[in-house]
Design a protein around this motif. Structure first.
Motif, PDB file in Angstrom:
ATOM      1  N   ALA A   1      14.681 -18.075  46.940  1.00 38.20           N
ATOM      2  CA  ALA A   1      13.653 -18.912  47.568  1.00 38.20           C
ATOM      3  C   ALA A   1      14.149 -20.352  47.720  1.00 38.20           C
ATOM      4  N   MET A   2      14.835 -20.854  46.688  1.00 34.98           N
ATOM      5  CA  MET A   2      15.407 -22.204  46.749  1.00 34.98           C
ATOM      6  C   MET A   2      16.416 -22.292  47.888  1.00 34.98           C
ATOM      7  N   THR A   3      17.193 -21.230  48.063  1.00 34.19           N
ATOM      8  CA  THR A   3      18.175 -21.185  49.145  1.00 34.19           C
ATOM      9  C   THR A   3      17.472 -21.256  50.509  1.00 34.19           C
ATOM     10  N   ARG A   4      16.388 -20.526  50.658  1.00 35.84           N
ATOM     11  CA  ARG A   4      15.621 -20.601  51.920  1.00 35.84           C
ATOM     12  C   ARG A   4      15.107 -22.011  52.168  1.00 35.84           C
ATOM     13  N   LEU A   5      14.594 -22.661  51.117  1.00 35.10           N
ATOM     14  CA  LEU A   5      14.040 -24.000  51.294  1.00 35.10           C
ATOM     15  C   LEU A   5      15.122 -24.995  51.712  1.00 35.10           C
ATOM     16  N   LEU A   6      16.346 -24.814  51.211  1.00 36.08           N
ATOM     17  CA  LEU A   6      17.419 -25.767  51.519  1.00 36.08           C
ATOM     18  C   LEU A   6      18.209 -25.397  52.771  1.00 36.08           C
ATOM     19  N   LEU A   7      18.241 -24.110  53.125  1.00 41.17           N
ATOM     20  CA  LEU A   7      18.937 -23.673  54.349  1.00 41.17           C
ATOM     21  C   LEU A   7      17.926 -22.886  55.193  1.00 41.17           C
ATOM     22  N   PRO A   8      17.001 -23.610  55.833  1.00 40.54           N
ATOM     23  CA  PRO A   8      15.810 -22.951  56.386  1.00 40.54           C
ATOM     24  C   PRO A   8      16.098 -21.937  57.501  1.00 40.54           C
ATOM     25  N   ASP A   9      17.186 -22.133  58.266  1.00 38.51           N
ATOM     26  CA  ASP A   9      17.431 -21.219  59.389  1.00 38.51           C
ATOM     27  C   ASP A   9      18.503 -20.170  59.092  1.00 38.51           C
ATOM     28  N   SER A  10      18.889 -20.037  57.837  1.00 32.44           N
ATOM     29  CA  SER A  10      19.936 -19.067  57.502  1.00 32.44           C
ATOM     30  C   SER A  10      19.355 -17.650  57.430  1.00 32.44           C
ATOM     31  N   ASN A  11      20.245 -16.669  57.444  1.00 36.82           N
ATOM     32  CA  ASN A  11      19.840 -15.275  57.269  1.00 36.82           C
ATOM     33  C   ASN A  11      20.029 -14.887  55.805  1.00 36.82           C
ATOM     34  N   ILE A  12      18.954 -14.403  55.203  1.00 34.93           N
ATOM     35  CA  ILE A  12      18.946 -14.143  53.762  1.00 34.93           C
ATOM     36  C   ILE A  12      18.464 -12.714  53.508  1.00 34.93           C
ATOM     37  N   PRO A  13      19.323 -11.874  52.927  1.00 33.80           N
ATOM     38  CA  PRO A  13      18.890 -10.504  52.674  1.00 33.80           C
ATOM     39  C   PRO A  13      18.026 -10.363  51.419  1.00 33.80           C
ATOM     40  N   ALA A  14      17.110  -9.411  51.519  1.00 34.35           N
ATOM     41  CA  ALA A  14      16.425  -8.868  50.340  1.00 34.35           C
ATOM     42  C   ALA A  14      17.408  -7.849  49.791  1.00 34.35           C
ATOM     43  N   THR A  15      18.046  -8.152  48.672  1.00 42.94           N
ATOM     44  CA  THR A  15      19.228  -7.365  48.283  1.00 42.94           C
ATOM     45  C   THR A  15      18.859  -6.072  47.550  1.00 42.94           C
ATOM     46  N   THR A  16      19.774  -5.119  47.679  1.00 41.29           N
ATOM     47  CA  THR A  16      19.642  -3.816  47.030  1.00 41.29           C
ATOM     48  C   THR A  16      19.492  -3.976  45.516  1.00 41.29           C
ATOM     49  N   ALA A  17      20.254  -4.904  44.941  1.00 42.32           N
ATOM     50  CA  ALA A  17      20.191  -5.090  43.481  1.00 42.32           C
ATOM     51  C   ALA A  17      18.803  -5.566  43.052  1.00 42.32           C
ATOM     52  N   MET A  18      18.140  -6.355  43.902  1.00 46.46           N
ATOM     53  CA  MET A  18      16.779  -6.798  43.567  1.00 46.46           C
ATOM     54  C   MET A  18      15.846  -5.595  43.456  1.00 46.46           C
ATOM     55  N   GLU A  19      15.973  -4.679  44.421  1.00 45.47           N
ATOM     56  CA  GLU A  19      15.092  -3.508  44.392  1.00 45.47           C
ATOM     57  C   GLU A  19      15.474  -2.563  43.251  1.00 45.47           C
ATOM     58  N   SER A  20      16.724  -2.630  42.831  1.00 44.38           N
ATOM     59  CA  SER A  20      17.144  -1.783  41.714  1.00 44.38           C
ATOM     60  C   SER A  20      16.466  -2.223  40.406  1.00 44.38           C
ATOM     61  N   LEU A  21      16.027  -3.491  40.343  1.00 44.49           N
ATOM     62  CA  LEU A  21      15.312  -3.978  39.150  1.00 44.49           C
ATOM     63  C   LEU A  21      13.799  -3.891  39.290  1.00 44.49           C
ATOM     64  N   ASN A  22      13.320  -3.823  40.520  1.00 42.63           N
ATOM     65  CA  ASN A  22      11.869  -3.826  40.749  1.00 42.63           C
ATOM     66  C   ASN A  22      11.571  -2.922  41.939  1.00 42.63           C
ATOM     67  N   PRO A  23      10.740  -1.900  41.763  1.00 43.71           N
ATOM     68  CA  PRO A  23      10.495  -0.938  42.849  1.00 43.71           C
ATOM     69  C   PRO A  23       9.925  -1.574  44.131  1.00 43.71           C
ATOM     70  N   GLN A  24       9.316  -2.769  43.990  1.00 47.55           N
ATOM     71  CA  GLN A  24       8.826  -3.493  45.175  1.00 47.55           C
ATOM     72  C   GLN A  24       9.769  -4.643  45.534  1.00 47.55           C
ATOM     73  N   GLY A  25      10.990  -4.595  45.005  1.00 48.12           N
ATOM     74  CA  GLY A  25      11.859  -5.766  45.050  1.00 48.12           C
ATOM     75  C   GLY A  25      12.155  -6.293  46.440  1.00 48.12           C
ATOM     76  N   ARG A  26      12.448  -5.401  47.380  1.00 51.17           N
ATOM     77  CA  ARG A  26      12.813  -5.919  48.706  1.00 51.17           C
ATOM     78  C   ARG A  26      11.617  -6.498  49.443  1.00 51.17           C
ATOM     79  N   VAL A  27      10.462  -5.818  49.326  1.00 52.08           N
ATOM     80  CA  VAL A  27       9.268  -6.338  49.979  1.00 52.08           C
ATOM     81  C   VAL A  27       8.885  -7.700  49.383  1.00 52.08           C
ATOM     82  N   LEU A  28       8.944  -7.812  48.072  1.00 49.22           N
ATOM     83  CA  LEU A  28       8.643  -9.101  47.440  1.00 49.22           C
ATOM     84  C   LEU A  28       9.649 -10.159  47.892  1.00 49.22           C
ATOM     85  N   ALA A  29      10.924  -9.790  47.959  1.00 52.82           N
ATOM     86  CA  ALA A  29      11.941 -10.748  48.401  1.00 52.82           C
ATOM     87  C   ALA A  29      11.663 -11.193  49.837  1.00 52.82           C
TER      88      ALA A  29
END
Ligand code: SAM
Ligand code: SF4
Ligand code: FES
Length: 347
Positions: free
Chosen positions: A256-284
């Protein structure tokens, strides 16, 4: 009070997209206004890159690696892992399937596997470019001349995470590798005209909040086009087996901090995030992300590209993942992009 300071910092970064390191640290440490912080990142995402989600079809084409990164299941000293290397024809076939699912980008990722020499890689890049797909490479550190050949063959983007900007920590965790060479790679890639992707691991042993703030400011200084942030997940077949690993919460805060500082960049909801949380990508996707990289690797290879335990989708088919991720994205009121999803720079 401290509370007012945090809220003021959130308002400030939402407007200016700039912060001093101490303020980045304060926001990463804060636990009281996390929801406000995520909401600000979501608004900035919506304002700068909109509601479209770009899907990138990921082909994990070899799990053979000459490097020995302590955190990674593909490291060369992991003798428990059965190794594979896809034939070029198979890679092309998977790319064709990716296109048939409507993906407009193919990401070719692997360990550092020297079997894939410049001729083989340029053959693959050209073949896939003929399908009117954007090509992203994620195959590690190479000499500038090699990157140049990839670029001339038509590769559009390159992903190479810095992993951590703490040079000493990097060199401890990636034995035999040099942090300066990794930065050299990033600069070469940028100069050669690739869309540049980098990123970091969150929660590696020895990492501090200050160091994570340095990582985010490094992405900003580089003006990276894509930034992949994910939790470190300890792998039992590596020297870091007994470490704690990163949390979902902290990784999404860094994202989220990265989005705030690089507002027009492309940022993935990563596979590893979802591996820790079943809603991880949607939350990301609701905390700053606008990209998802569904796996298009088929058959047993998926199980064998085992960076860390609990990796999602290892028993699913590409067709199922396409269906699954579409449902998740539409389910939160977002759209699937129909473009190749290059970064659109805002003034
Ligand atoms: N070999 C290339 C490289 O290192 O850039 C590309 C493939 S490598 C497997 C892709 C990414 O996987 C790395 O940049 C690293 O951040 C991530 N990774 C490796 N081990 C991990 C782990 N245990 N937990 C989370 N991510 C991991
Ligand atoms: Fe190899 Fe990349 Fe894993 Fe390091 S992170 S061991 S370079 S695949
Ligand atoms: Fe693979 Fe959901 S994206 S099963």
């Amino acid at each position: 009070s401290a509370g007012r300071d945090i809220q003021a910092l959130i308002r400030k970064v939402e407007v200016t997209h700039a912060l001093a390191k101490d303020d980045v640290v304060a926001l990463l440490r804060d636990t009281h206004y996390v929801e406000d912080f995520f909401a600000a990142a979501d608004r900035v995402r919506r304002k700068y890159v909109g509601d479209d989600v770009h899907l990138r079809g990921l082909i994990e084409f070899s799990n053979i690696c000459k490097q020995n990164c302590l955190y990674c299941g593909l490291r060369r000293d992991n003798h428990k892992l059965k190794r594979y290397r896809l034939k070029p024809e198979t890679i092309v076939e998977f790319a064709e399937k990716a296109q048939s699912y409507g993906y407009r980008t193919v990401v070719l990722q692997s360990g550092e596997d020297e079997w894939f020499d410049v001729e083989t890689m340029t053959y693959l890049i050209k073949k896939i470019k003929e399908m009117d797909l954007a090509v992203t490479l994620s195959v590690g550190e190479k000499p500038r001349e090699v990157y140049q050949k990839y670029r001339e063959a038509g590769a559009d983007r390159y992903l190479l995470r810095i992993e951590t900007t703490d040079k000493d920590l990097y060199e401890k965790l990636d034995p035999g590798m040099s942090w300066d060479n990794r930065v050299r790679c990033l600069i070469d890639l940028k100069e050669l005209g690739f869309e540049l992707g980098t990123g970091c691991l969150v929660g590696i042993p020895g990492q501090t909040v200050e160091s994570l703030a340095d990582d985010i400011l490094f992405f900003k200084k580089l003006d990276a086009d894509m930034i992949g942030v994910g939790p470190f997940i300890p792998n039992p077949d590596t020297p870091l087996a007994a470490e704690k690993g990163g949390t979902f919460e902290q990784s999404t805060k860094v994202m989220a901090m990265t989005r705030l500082l690089l507002p027009d960049s492309n940022i993935p909801a990563t596979t590893a995030m979802e591996s820790l949380n079943p809603q991880g990508r949607v939350l990301a996707l609701q905390r700053g992300a606008n990209v998802v990289m569904p796996n298009v690797t088929e058959g047993e290879y998926r199980q064998l590209y085992q960076l860390y335990p609990g990796k999602i989708c290892i028993n699913d088919t590409p067709a199922h993942c396409r269906f699954c991720i579409t449902g998740k994205i539409l389910g939160i009121g977002r759209r699937i992009s129909e473009t190749q999803g290059f970064r659109v720079k805002q003034a």
